[in-house]
Each structure stands twice: as C-alpha cells, then as structure tokens.
Design an enzyme around this catalytic site. Structure first.
Site, PDB file in Angstrom:
ATOM      1  N   CYS A  89       0.785  -1.230   0.000  1.00 13.91           N
ATOM      2  CA  CYS A  89       0.000   0.000   0.000  1.00 13.91           C
ATOM      3  C   CYS A  89       0.825   1.292   0.000  1.00 13.91           C
ATOM      4  O   CYS A  89       0.407   2.292  -0.578  1.00 13.91           O
ATOM      5  CB  CYS A  89      -0.979   0.026   1.169  1.00 13.91           C
ATOM      6  SG  CYS A  89      -0.520  -0.998   2.551  1.00 13.91           S
ATOM      7  N   ARG A 144       6.905 -11.631   4.564  1.00 13.11           N
ATOM      8  CA  ARG A 144       6.362 -11.586   5.921  1.00 13.11           C
ATOM      9  C   ARG A 144       7.052 -12.641   6.747  1.00 13.11           C
ATOM     10  O   ARG A 144       7.216 -13.779   6.284  1.00 13.11           O
ATOM     11  CB  ARG A 144       4.849 -11.841   5.908  1.00 13.11           C
ATOM     12  CG  ARG A 144       4.102 -10.735   5.201  1.00 13.11           C
ATOM     13  CD  ARG A 144       2.615 -10.953   5.226  1.00 13.11           C
ATOM     14  NE  ARG A 144       1.967  -9.939   4.403  1.00 13.11           N
ATOM     15  CZ  ARG A 144       0.666  -9.901   4.140  1.00 13.11           C
ATOM     16  NH1 ARG A 144      -0.131 -10.819   4.656  1.00 13.11           N
ATOM     17  NH2 ARG A 144       0.155  -8.955   3.378  1.00 13.11           N
ATOM     18  N   GLN A 196       1.324 -10.846  -4.214  1.00 17.72           N
ATOM     19  CA  GLN A 196      -0.101 -10.566  -4.084  1.00 17.72           C
ATOM     20  C   GLN A 196      -0.626  -9.930  -5.358  1.00 17.72           C
ATOM     21  O   GLN A 196       0.060  -9.103  -5.959  1.00 17.72           O
ATOM     22  CB  GLN A 196      -0.330  -9.568  -2.957  1.00 17.72           C
ATOM     23  CG  GLN A 196      -0.099 -10.113  -1.572  1.00 17.72           C
ATOM     24  CD  GLN A 196      -0.422  -9.055  -0.542  1.00 17.72           C
ATOM     25  OE1 GLN A 196       0.180  -7.992  -0.519  1.00 17.72           O
ATOM     26  NE2 GLN A 196      -1.400  -9.337   0.309  1.00 17.72           N
ATOM     27  N   ASP A 205      -2.517  -7.408  -5.796  1.00 17.71           N
ATOM     28  CA  ASP A 205      -2.987  -6.412  -4.844  1.00 17.71           C
ATOM     29  C   ASP A 205      -3.422  -5.138  -5.557  1.00 17.71           C
ATOM     30  O   ASP A 205      -2.799  -4.733  -6.527  1.00 17.71           O
ATOM     31  CB  ASP A 205      -1.811  -6.084  -3.912  1.00 17.71           C
ATOM     32  CG  ASP A 205      -2.262  -5.449  -2.616  1.00 17.71           C
ATOM     33  OD1 ASP A 205      -3.488  -5.359  -2.398  1.00 17.71           O
ATOM     34  OD2 ASP A 205      -1.390  -5.048  -1.841  1.00 17.71           O
ATOM     35  N   HIS A 236      -5.150  -1.047  -4.658  1.00 16.17           N
ATOM     36  CA  HIS A 236      -5.708  -0.056  -3.737  1.00 16.17           C
ATOM     37  C   HIS A 236      -6.559   0.897  -4.547  1.00 16.17           C
ATOM     38  O   HIS A 236      -6.089   1.447  -5.534  1.00 16.17           O
ATOM     39  CB  HIS A 236      -4.584   0.654  -2.991  1.00 16.17           C
ATOM     40  CG  HIS A 236      -3.846  -0.294  -2.099  1.00 16.17           C
ATOM     41  ND1 HIS A 236      -2.726  -0.972  -2.503  1.00 16.17           N
ATOM     42  CD2 HIS A 236      -4.145  -0.744  -0.856  1.00 16.17           C
ATOM     43  CE1 HIS A 236      -2.347  -1.792  -1.531  1.00 16.17           C
ATOM     44  NE2 HIS A 236      -3.182  -1.671  -0.525  1.00 16.17           N
ATOM     45  N   LYS A 244     -14.446  -5.395   6.602  1.00 17.64           N
ATOM     46  CA  LYS A 244     -13.940  -6.117   5.438  1.00 17.64           C
ATOM     47  C   LYS A 244     -14.851  -7.270   5.047  1.00 17.64           C
ATOM     48  O   LYS A 244     -15.662  -7.737   5.844  1.00 17.64           O
ATOM     49  CB  LYS A 244     -12.542  -6.664   5.730  1.00 17.64           C
ATOM     50  CG  LYS A 244     -12.521  -7.659   6.871  1.00 17.64           C
ATOM     51  CD  LYS A 244     -11.176  -8.324   7.034  1.00 17.64           C
ATOM     52  CE  LYS A 244     -11.204  -9.326   8.182  1.00 17.64           C
ATOM     53  NZ  LYS A 244      -9.990 -10.100   8.328  1.00 17.64           N
ATOM     54  N   HIS A 302      -8.475  -1.749   0.174  1.00 13.46           N
ATOM     55  CA  HIS A 302      -7.428  -2.718  -0.172  1.00 13.46           C
ATOM     56  C   HIS A 302      -8.177  -3.905  -0.722  1.00 13.46           C
ATOM     57  O   HIS A 302      -9.189  -4.299  -0.137  1.00 13.46           O
ATOM     58  CB  HIS A 302      -6.689  -3.263   1.048  1.00 13.46           C
ATOM     59  CG  HIS A 302      -6.088  -2.259   1.961  1.00 13.46           C
ATOM     60  ND1 HIS A 302      -4.740  -2.070   2.038  1.00 13.46           N
ATOM     61  CD2 HIS A 302      -6.647  -1.422   2.867  1.00 13.46           C
ATOM     62  CE1 HIS A 302      -4.486  -1.157   2.967  1.00 13.46           C
ATOM     63  NE2 HIS A 302      -5.619  -0.751   3.483  1.00 13.46           N
TER      64      HIS A 302
END
Length: 645
Positions: free
Chosen positions: A333, A362, A380, A382, A384, A463, A509
């Site tokens: 992000c 991670r 990911q 991913d 935003h 979420k 997200h």
RNA sequence: GCCCACGUAGCUCAGUCGGUAGAGCACUUCCUUGGUAAGGAAGAGGUCGCCGGUUCAAUUCCGGCCGUGGGCUCCA
C-alpha cells in the site's frame, strides 16, 4: 401436557422423559436413530425430563449435523475415559467436537505414542461395547470443585471458575465423570464408527505462555460407511498434496540452502505463474485499473507513519543502507499512497485503482510454514482503490463481481464473510456505518449469501473475506476487500472537490487471488494437478513412433509453436506406449502421435488427456481444437483471454 | 516461537542391535525401430541433513543446530 413431535401430537405425563415422548411419536427405526432432541433453542438428552414449557420436540438423528456433533463430543468423553483408565495420572482438560471429528487435550508426564493411540482406541471400543449409559446431574459449582479437586483435575477447576452460572452439569458414563454442558448420546453403545487420527501438542487455552498439553485427534460418524468415506477422502487429499505434485510435475521446489518458506520456481511452474499473472494484468486493465510498481524496501519512517511499525513489526524484515533503516515491504500500500500524493487530485480523477503484482515478505513463524500455502515470500495480486465516499458502493460491487468472475473461471465455489467493527478500532461511527453498509449492500445486490463475523474487522475498517471451496470441500481464504480509514488520514491524502474544498478519499485494499503462490497451491490440489488447457505449461506433446518420423514431428512442432501453442516433441528412442505413459503422468492435455500414416497425410493422431483418441486430424484442425479448448472456460463469465499468441 | 515425529542416491523407500550402505524409478551408454500407460542389458550416482560429544571405530548412541511434517483459543 401435549407435545408436538413432527406431525404427531403426543400426550406426555408431567415428569416423563424426552425419550418417552419421542418413542410415542416416532417409528421404532427413527426413534433408534435419534441421539438427542431439540426443544426450541435447547438440545436435550433423551434421558432428560421433558421441560414443562416444551410444546414442540424434534428428534436429532445420528446422521444430522447436530447429531454428528453430539456423537463426536461423546466420543471425546469416551476417549477421556479410556485415557484415564490406561494412564490414571493424566489430567483431562477440554474435548470438543470439531468440524471433522473431535479432540481431547490431556496433561500427561510423557508424550503419547502411536502405540498408545492404538491401545486407547481398543479401550474405547471396549467401552462402547459395554454400552454404559450417559447420566447427567446438576450440581453446585462448589460441589463440582470439590469433586474435581479430589480427583486432582486442576484444569477442570480452572474451567469451573470461569463458568458464570451458579450450577454446572456433570456427565457420568461407566466410571468416568466429566464436567460438560451436554447433551450426549444416551449410551456409549451409540458410538459405532470412530478412529483416532493423530497426537499433537496444543497449548492450554491456546496460549503459548501456558503449559503444552497433548491433543489426541479423532473422528466419529453415525455409521461405518461415512467413516470409511471420510478416511478415503483423507487419502485422496494426500495424493493431491501440492507439495508432492509440485515435485512430480517439476513446477517448483523449496531448498534448505535458500531458506525456508521461499519457493523456487522451475521453468514449468514459472510458465504457469506468468500466464496467470499475464491474464490478471490484462483483466485489470480491462476493468479500469492502472498497473503500478513500488520498491521492495522503503525507509523505516514510512512504516512508522503507516502504523505498520507499531502494529506489524514482528512480521517484518529490516535492513540498513548507508546508516538508514529500511523495512522490506510486507504489503504494497505505501508506494500506492505515494503515487496518489505525487500530484494534486481532483474529484474528477477518482476513482484511482492501482494494481500491483507485488512481491511481499512476511516473517511467518517457522512452525506455520506449509508448502506454497504458507510462505514467507509471495506475490499478491494487490490493488488499492481511492475513491469518493459516493463511489464506494459501486467500487465494492465491481470488486466482488471481479472475484466471482475469476473464481468461477476455475470452477471454485465460495463463501463470503463480513467482519464488522471491533472494540479496538479507529474512525468515526459515521465512517464505519457507511463502509459497512456499502459492503452489505454490494453483497445483497449481487445475491451473495454471507456470514457476519461481529467485531472481527481490522482496527482500520470493515472487510469482506471470500473463502473458496475446493474439490475436497476445504475452505481457503483468498480474496479480501478491506475498507481503510487510517491510511488516507495518516498520509493526508486529499482531493479537490467540486466546490474547491479538500476532501479525504476513501480507500479499499483488495486482492482477488490473494497470493499467487497460495492460489496455485490450492488450484493444484483442487484439480489434482490437472491445469486447464489455457494455463497448463505444456499444452501439446508430439510423440514419434520411430525416428523415421522426426522430420514430420519437427514440422508439426514448428506449426503449433508458431500458432502460439506450447508444444514439445518427444523423439526419444522409446516405444510409443512408454511416451504416452510419461505424458499422461505429466497431465499434458494433447498428445499428438506421428507415425507413417500421419507423415504421409501431413497430420497428427490426437489423444486427449484422460485417454480419449480423436483419430487423424490435420494440423490446422488440431490448432483450432486446442484453441477452442483454451477459450472454453472463459465463456462462462465476463472474461476473455487470448492465451495463444 | 512452542510440543511431538521425521531427515539414507534427483524421486519413493529398505537397511545397519556401532565395523563408512542397498532396491525400484529417473540419468548415461549400448542393443532394440517398436502405433496409444513401463522392451532389454550394462554403467554412473551417496561427507546416510549440518556441527560437536562418547567410542579403537558413529550413518547407527548422546547433545546442539538446520530443515520437513502433524498440531498450537472451532472454548465444560
């Protein structure tokens, strides 16, 4: 008093038992199949006295979900009895029914061995055959404490302390008494189909600061056939294990030398990934996303500002360059925030949708690493989304549609879970209400059934988690859509609104597949290694009958390769049957046999994955056939992808 | 991270009650030119996860480490 049992109304004398009422109303066979009964919200033992206010009573059959839970919970008690008999100094703690069976946690001076399990299982069989009734009695907490203190059951004492009610119930079967809210099967003989599966360590109350107990897992079913089916399913899952198939299909590996939790992608696995990622990029572009990319490490100050340093530091890796501390990104992000901030945004610019196939690291605890499903480095898919508050609903709706389209493409079913505001959270009530409402409205507009996890949202916003169900009915968390009120705040993101005022954008997200690694692991197990033709690394393999056909094979290889079909030629000095066998084991969708006939005709003989032979076809026909097969899954949803180019 | 189990050839595994190891598949070479799930022969391949200890001697016993696997708040 009158009690309704299904379609019958029976007359029950005051003080008569549940079993008595059921026996009057049900056929012998159905009565025998009942393990307990339901009265309103309450589950009752068959031996219980019928409550005065019970107007309606429903049997709980052994093969129902509730019945299964009761059988499994009772199996846990019977296991505890067996353990106490064989290992009298073991202390019992808790033993619930779980999704596919039951467990019981014991405190004992040494670990249980597989031999112990066999002995415990044999003792359980003996107890079940003895058919001791389960007897329930209500006692005061003090009485219960005195009982378990006398038995040296310290964990039970702790449990009793935590029970708010004034009295507790005890269940006794044979010589074993356990604290339990019940209900239970009427007698141990109702346990007919069970098996102990494994022993494992488990912390008392799941707390790693408290003692390590020994957990024995087992499963039980209403009848032997169901147990057999379940055990067969476990075997099937073992065969589909993506770690085994990953080696067999030469997709990826893990290396002790490189480090745990980091996959190494071999040519075929990387090819699959690349195709999947290429598909995703194109699909995101079609849906109005921009492709972006941030750096792998960012200065520590950035992570402090975002809150990750305070809340997520344990899971992050840090390094230092020129005496400046950097954090390796665990999420994508931050760079996306910086892109937004790189210039002043107008309300006309929104929504902005930044998509990144971002590689994140991670620090997962070493004990939780598991093949591709739990790794320390992953990619990911991913994005935003930064939008105006009034755009939130439309954005969430289109994300959920995206998830449905993509998961449908692979034939996955899925379930949605909505998580609402936790106690510890930030943001105004108004923000939370609006975001939560947008999430629920989007779900209902798309007719998506969902469960609510009250208070389970992230501290920064509500979420939706989407769990896909694979061919073995296992659930995997992949897609997630999270509203975030903190990051726009912390990074002071603004846009200039119609009236010239500065406003805060809302941020989402979201991931569709989640982690590419994990998704492929799940897909491999779901499909037992059989990738759809558009995604499979080798789509066609040419098999020569003898070396006399090498020239024709080279020609076919060239034609198919030029047509964008991923093709190999097997011209080895081996018999055809041998080559077919190998190609089948590699799960290649199209085998193209070339021999004398095909060489003369200029065609190929097509055999499909699974063994179906289509006979002699021209090269053009073959190309058209494979292309059509590639496109087939895309017809289902609003998707398209040209994988042959 | 914690508990337990495991770690022998590229893969799947056998074996050594302490005397430096073996099979099948894969690989290489040769024979075989064979039409839809394994043709034959020979050969090569192992610091028995790593480090230390005990011992005349350790792959085997002990300890540490690394890695893998099954688990670790589905609440009496």
């Amino acid at each position: 008093m009158q009690v309704r049992v299904e379609d019958n109304v029976v007359e029950a004398a005051p003080g008569s038992t549940v079993a008595g009422a059921l026996a009057q109303a049900l056929s012998g066979k159905r009565f025998k199949n009942a393990v307990a009964a339901r009265c309103g919200a309450a589950l009752l033992d068959l031996s219980a006295t019928l409550p005065d206010d019970c107007a309606e009573l429903a049997p709980v059959p052994a093969d129902s979900q509730e019945g299964l839970e009761i059988i499994r919970h009772s199996a846990a008690h019977i296991m505890a009895e067996a353990v106490k008999k064989l290992f009298p100094t073991a202390q019992v703690t808790i033993g619930p029914a779980i999704e596919h069976g039951f467990y019981y946690d014991f405190a004992y001076e040494r670990p249980f061995t597989p031999d112990d399990l066999a002995a415990i299982e044999a003792e359980m069989t003996r107890i079940a055959r003895a058919n001791h009734p389960f007897a329930c009695r209500q006692v005061s907490k003090d009485e219960a404490k005195a009982l378990f203190a006398g038995l040296g059951e310290h964990y039970k004492l702790e449990i009793i302390e935590d029970i708010p009610a004034a009295s507790v119930s005890l269940y006794t079967q044979g010589g074993f008494t356990d604290l339990c809210r019940g209900p239970h099967i009427p007698a141990t003989g109702f346990l007919t189909a069970f098996k102990l599966l494994s022993v494992a360590g488990a912390y008392w109350r799941g707390d790693e600061k408290r003692p390590m107990l020994q957990r024995i897992y087992g499963t039980a079913f209403g009848d032997a056939g169901d147990l057999k089916k379940y055990l067969a399913r476990l075997e099937e899952a073992k065969k589909r294990d993506h770690r085994k198939l990953g080696v067999a299909l030469d997709l990826f590996s893990f290396s002790e030398e490189a480090g745990p939790g980091m996959a190494i992608w071999h040519p075929k696995g990387e090819l699959v990934r690349t195709i999947l990622e290429d598909f995703e990029r194109k699909e995101h572009l079609k849906r109005g996303y921009s492709l972006v990319r941030g750096p792998q490490i960012l200065k520590r100050e950035m992570w402090e500002r975002s809150g990750h340093y305070d809340n997520y530091r344990e899971n992050m890796y840090f390094t230092e360059i020129d005496e400046q501390a950097y954090g390796v990104k665990p999420m994508n992000c931050l760079a996306h925030m910086l892109i937004y901030k790189s210039r002043l945004r107008s309300y006309r610019d929104l929504p902005l949708r930044y998509f990144e196939l971002g590689v994140v690291h991670r620090h997962e605890k070493s004990g939780v690493l598991h093949g591709l499903l739990r790794v320390r480095q992953f990619t990911q898919d991913d994005a935003h989304i930064l939008c105006r508050p009034d755009q939130l609903l439309a954005e969430i709706t289109s994300v959920i549609t995206f998830v449905k389209d993509v998961l449908g493409l692979f034939g996955f079913e899925f379930e949605a879970e909505l998580s609402t505001r936790p106690v510890k959270s930030i943001g105004s009530d108004e923000d939370w209400d609006r975001a939560t409402r947008a999430l629920t409205e989007a779900l209902s507009a798309l007719h998506m059934p969902y469960e609510i996890n009250e208070g389970d949202g992230a501290f920064y916003g509500p979420k939706i988690d989407i769990k896909l169900k694979d061919a073995l009915e296992r659930r995997w968390q992949c897609a997630t859509i999270q509203c975030d009120f903190t990051l726009p705040e912390r990074f002071d993101l603004v846009y200039v609104d119609q009236d010239g005022s500065r406003r805060r954008p809302v941020m989402l997200h979201r991931v569709i597949l989640g982690a590419v690694e994990r998704f492929l692991g799940v897909l491999i197990e779901h499909a037992a290694g059989v990738f759809p033709t558009w995604l499979t690394p080798v789509q066609a393999r040419i098999l020569t009958v003898t070396e006399a056909h090498d020239a024709h094979a080279a020609h076919v290889l060239d034609r198919l390769t030029q047509a964008g079909i991923r093709t190999e030629a097997d011209t080895r000095n081996e018999k055809l049957g041998y080559k077919v066998r190998e190609a089948q084991l590699e799960k290649i969708p199209y085998l193209l046999v070339v021999g004398d006939k095909e060489s003369e005709d200029g065609g190929v003989n097509v055999r499909q994955r699974g063994g179906k032979e289509l006979g002699l076809m021209s090269i053009d026909e073959t190309i058209a056939l494979i292309r059509a097969d590639c496109e087939e899954p895309f017809k289902r949803g609003g998707l398209s992808y040209n994988c042959c180019h």
